[in-house]
Design a protein around this motif. Sequence first.
Motif, PDB file in Angstrom:
ATOM      1  N   ARG A  41       1.281  10.489  12.332  1.00 29.83           N
ATOM      2  CA  ARG A  41       1.707  11.628  11.510  1.00 29.83           C
ATOM      3  C   ARG A  41       2.988  11.261  10.775  1.00 29.83           C
ATOM      4  O   ARG A  41       3.919  10.699  11.364  1.00 29.83           O
ATOM      5  N   SER A  42       3.037  11.586   9.517  1.00 28.84           N
ATOM      6  CA  SER A  42       4.184  11.203   8.700  1.00 28.84           C
ATOM      7  C   SER A  42       5.387  12.094   8.980  1.00 28.84           C
ATOM      8  O   SER A  42       5.264  13.316   9.085  1.00 28.84           O
ATOM      9  N   GLU A  43       6.540  11.458   9.096  1.00 29.40           N
ATOM     10  CA  GLU A  43       7.788  12.189   9.266  1.00 29.40           C
ATOM     11  C   GLU A  43       8.581  12.260   7.965  1.00 29.40           C
ATOM     12  O   GLU A  43       9.739  12.685   7.967  1.00 29.40           O
ATOM     13  N   LEU A  44       7.950  11.858   6.857  1.00 26.15           N
ATOM     14  CA  LEU A  44       8.626  11.895   5.559  1.00 26.15           C
ATOM     15  C   LEU A  44       7.596  12.050   4.458  1.00 26.15           C
ATOM     16  O   LEU A  44       6.398  11.881   4.673  1.00 26.15           O
ATOM     17  N   ASP A  45       8.089  12.393   3.276  1.00 26.17           N
ATOM     18  CA  ASP A  45       7.230  12.437   2.097  1.00 26.17           C
ATOM     19  C   ASP A  45       7.104  11.037   1.517  1.00 26.17           C
ATOM     20  O   ASP A  45       8.036  10.240   1.545  1.00 26.17           O
ATOM     21  N   LEU A  46       5.938  10.740   0.982  1.00 31.89           N
ATOM     22  CA  LEU A  46       5.718   9.499   0.238  1.00 31.89           C
ATOM     23  C   LEU A  46       5.146   9.840  -1.134  1.00 31.89           C
ATOM     24  O   LEU A  46       4.108  10.493  -1.208  1.00 31.89           O
ATOM     25  N   PRO A  47       5.776   9.403  -2.226  1.00 30.02           N
ATOM     26  CA  PRO A  47       7.095   8.766  -2.220  1.00 30.02           C
ATOM     27  C   PRO A  47       8.164   9.759  -1.782  1.00 30.02           C
ATOM     28  O   PRO A  47       7.979  10.966  -1.863  1.00 30.02           O
ATOM     29  N   PRO A  48       9.326   9.236  -1.348  1.00 27.58           N
ATOM     30  CA  PRO A  48      10.368  10.139  -0.829  1.00 27.58           C
ATOM     31  C   PRO A  48      11.126  10.883  -1.913  1.00 27.58           C
ATOM     32  O   PRO A  48      11.877  11.809  -1.608  1.00 27.58           O
ATOM     33  N   PHE A  49      10.969  10.501  -3.178  1.00 28.82           N
ATOM     34  CA  PHE A  49      11.663  11.156  -4.291  1.00 28.82           C
ATOM     35  C   PHE A  49      10.810  11.000  -5.548  1.00 28.82           C
ATOM     36  O   PHE A  49       9.946  10.126  -5.626  1.00 28.82           O
ATOM     37  N   ASP A  50      11.059  11.876  -6.537  1.00 29.39           N
ATOM     38  CA  ASP A  50      10.386  11.732  -7.824  1.00 29.39           C
ATOM     39  C   ASP A  50      10.798  10.400  -8.438  1.00 29.39           C
ATOM     40  O   ASP A  50      11.987  10.077  -8.510  1.00 29.39           O
ATOM     41  N   LEU A 151      -3.179   8.514   9.528  1.00 32.19           N
ATOM     42  CA  LEU A 151      -4.135   7.585  10.131  1.00 32.19           C
ATOM     43  C   LEU A 151      -4.575   8.157  11.472  1.00 32.19           C
ATOM     44  O   LEU A 151      -3.777   8.746  12.206  1.00 32.19           O
ATOM     45  N   ARG A 152      -5.855   7.969  11.794  1.00 34.26           N
ATOM     46  CA  ARG A 152      -6.411   8.542  13.012  1.00 34.26           C
ATOM     47  C   ARG A 152      -6.574   7.494  14.099  1.00 34.26           C
ATOM     48  O   ARG A 152      -6.849   6.324  13.823  1.00 34.26           O
ATOM     49  N   ALA A 153      -6.428   7.916  15.332  1.00 30.06           N
ATOM     50  CA  ALA A 153      -6.713   7.035  16.464  1.00 30.06           C
ATOM     51  C   ALA A 153      -8.148   6.536  16.353  1.00 30.06           C
ATOM     52  O   ALA A 153      -9.058   7.291  15.993  1.00 30.06           O
ATOM     53  N   GLY A 154      -8.350   5.266  16.640  1.00 28.86           N
ATOM     54  CA  GLY A 154      -9.666   4.664  16.490  1.00 28.86           C
ATOM     55  C   GLY A 154      -9.855   3.957  15.170  1.00 28.86           C
ATOM     56  O   GLY A 154     -10.876   3.306  14.965  1.00 28.86           O
ATOM     57  N   SER A 155      -8.867   4.070  14.268  1.00 28.14           N
ATOM     58  CA  SER A 155      -8.930   3.388  12.978  1.00 28.14           C
ATOM     59  C   SER A 155      -8.479   1.935  13.137  1.00 28.14           C
ATOM     60  O   SER A 155      -7.577   1.635  13.920  1.00 28.14           O
ATOM     61  N   VAL A 156      -9.095   1.073  12.343  1.00 32.70           N
ATOM     62  CA  VAL A 156      -8.696  -0.338  12.336  1.00 32.70           C
ATOM     63  C   VAL A 156      -7.538  -0.516  11.365  1.00 32.70           C
ATOM     64  O   VAL A 156      -7.538   0.050  10.268  1.00 32.70           O
ATOM     65  N   VAL A 157      -6.553  -1.290  11.761  1.00 34.63           N
ATOM     66  CA  VAL A 157      -5.422  -1.578  10.880  1.00 34.63           C
ATOM     67  C   VAL A 157      -5.822  -2.717   9.951  1.00 34.63           C
ATOM     68  O   VAL A 157      -5.762  -3.894  10.304  1.00 34.63           O
ATOM     69  N   ARG A 158      -6.259  -2.345   8.752  1.00 37.84           N
ATOM     70  CA  ARG A 158      -6.564  -3.314   7.717  1.00 37.84           C
ATOM     71  C   ARG A 158      -5.313  -3.481   6.850  1.00 37.84           C
ATOM     72  O   ARG A 158      -4.236  -3.030   7.206  1.00 37.84           O
ATOM     73  N   ALA A 159      -5.469  -4.150   5.715  1.00 37.76           N
ATOM     74  CA  ALA A 159      -4.301  -4.385   4.859  1.00 37.76           C
ATOM     75  C   ALA A 159      -3.661  -3.068   4.420  1.00 37.76           C
ATOM     76  O   ALA A 159      -2.431  -2.908   4.468  1.00 37.76           O
ATOM     77  N   ALA A 160      -4.480  -2.092   3.989  1.00 36.20           N
ATOM     78  CA  ALA A 160      -3.929  -0.822   3.513  1.00 36.20           C
ATOM     79  C   ALA A 160      -3.223  -0.068   4.638  1.00 36.20           C
ATOM     80  O   ALA A 160      -2.130   0.486   4.447  1.00 36.20           O
ATOM     81  N   GLU A 161      -3.849  -0.043   5.824  1.00 35.32           N
ATOM     82  CA  GLU A 161      -3.230   0.661   6.946  1.00 35.32           C
ATOM     83  C   GLU A 161      -1.938  -0.025   7.390  1.00 35.32           C
ATOM     84  O   GLU A 161      -0.968   0.635   7.776  1.00 35.32           O
ATOM     85  N   TRP A 162      -1.945  -1.349   7.338  1.00 35.08           N
ATOM     86  CA  TRP A 162      -0.741  -2.097   7.713  1.00 35.08           C
ATOM     87  C   TRP A 162       0.415  -1.738   6.782  1.00 35.08           C
ATOM     88  O   TRP A 162       1.540  -1.502   7.217  1.00 35.08           O
TER      89      TRP A 162
END
Length: 412
Positions: A41-50, A151-162
């Motif tokens: 779960r994200s603890e910040l906004d992405l992107p963090p600013f305009d 990202l959900r538990a059970g997901s594979v960490v591919r390039a995008a997830e990394w």
Amino acid sequence: MRQMVTPDEALQIILENIQTLTARTIPHADALGQTLARDIRSELDLPPFDNSAMDGYALRAADVQAASENSPVTLRVVQTIAAGDFSQVEVTPGACAKIMTGAPIPPGADAVIMREDTHENAESVAILASARPGQNIRRAGDDVRRGETVLRAGSVVRAAEWGMLASLNQAQVEVFSRPRVTILTTGDELVSPGEPLKPGQIRDSNSFTLSALVQAAGAEAGLMHVGDDTGEFEKALREAALCSDAIVTSGGVSMGDFDPVRDVLLAQATVHFWKIAMKPGKPVMFAGWKSDGRTVPVFGLPGNPVSVMVTFEQFVRPALLKMLGRRALRRVEVTAKLDAPLKSPAGKVEFVRALVAPDGDGWKANLTGDQGSGRLSTMTRANALLVVCADTTRLESGQKVVAQMTDWPEIE
């Protein structure tokens, strides 16, 4: 023990006897290819600013409503903002800021004109196109909102997830442990590549095929080989069980006089089934081997190269994926049209090697050759297994059949 089961029954029995491995925390640098053990779960906004989506000029859209190549609007350039900079200088009417991709939007600006639509001067710029509010601006939280499950538990960490984990500042990542799989091949006739062949001997291909399949499933592979000797196999099995989460054997489970896997497992393990009503790969044994207070699953696969690959796909790979905590356990299936007639034995589910390719708005399936279980070359030309039901004995050219896409990853 059930001696003969269907493929669906076999998989159900296997999955009922497979447990997901424990989770562990590892550095982000080691997370590629691993399976997430918890939701992220994200603890910040992405992107963090305009920020600016391109190199250009941050300005007030109202100032350039009438701008065109024939009637440019000239604005004062009051500052230059690079990526990584932060400016509190306000863009007032008649002014603008030169800005680079990724740089924060300065106060007062509500649009970005790309550099190609300008004519630059020393302290001013001619704007050659109009702009609308929000143009070329990436808003804070456009990609990910604070509190969002990314990202959900059970997901594979591919390039995008990394990359996403890095963006979310996940320096430590909780993942499921990789299964340790020992591949135990049997047979006096098997010889490793590079060694001289004696009459009646063949090259050992199954060790390498299975090792590749195990690693492709996300597990760790170790290799052992023994001859057709019951005592030697039992010793190797006990040794492998001490350091393995699963054991995969090839050969030695059929009805021959020299089949040590069958004899040892039937005598000393909990055997759940012995044969499967399928082609290729009928002689498959699934058992539980007691070792040091735990039960290690043992997959006794046939010895023929194609049978090894087909049975691994149907039964071992889903089991390893469950150990890894994956949510999706089965390959993607599509419906494809046959390019040629196909005969199939009654009472068995047949898995036919094929090359499946796009055909208009659908798919077509081209058989890759003779379907003998020793013809490994047919697997090198295939990207799918066609699933022919047990009650189907013939399919005509143009008929539709289910195809398991063995080159595609599993998806929910």
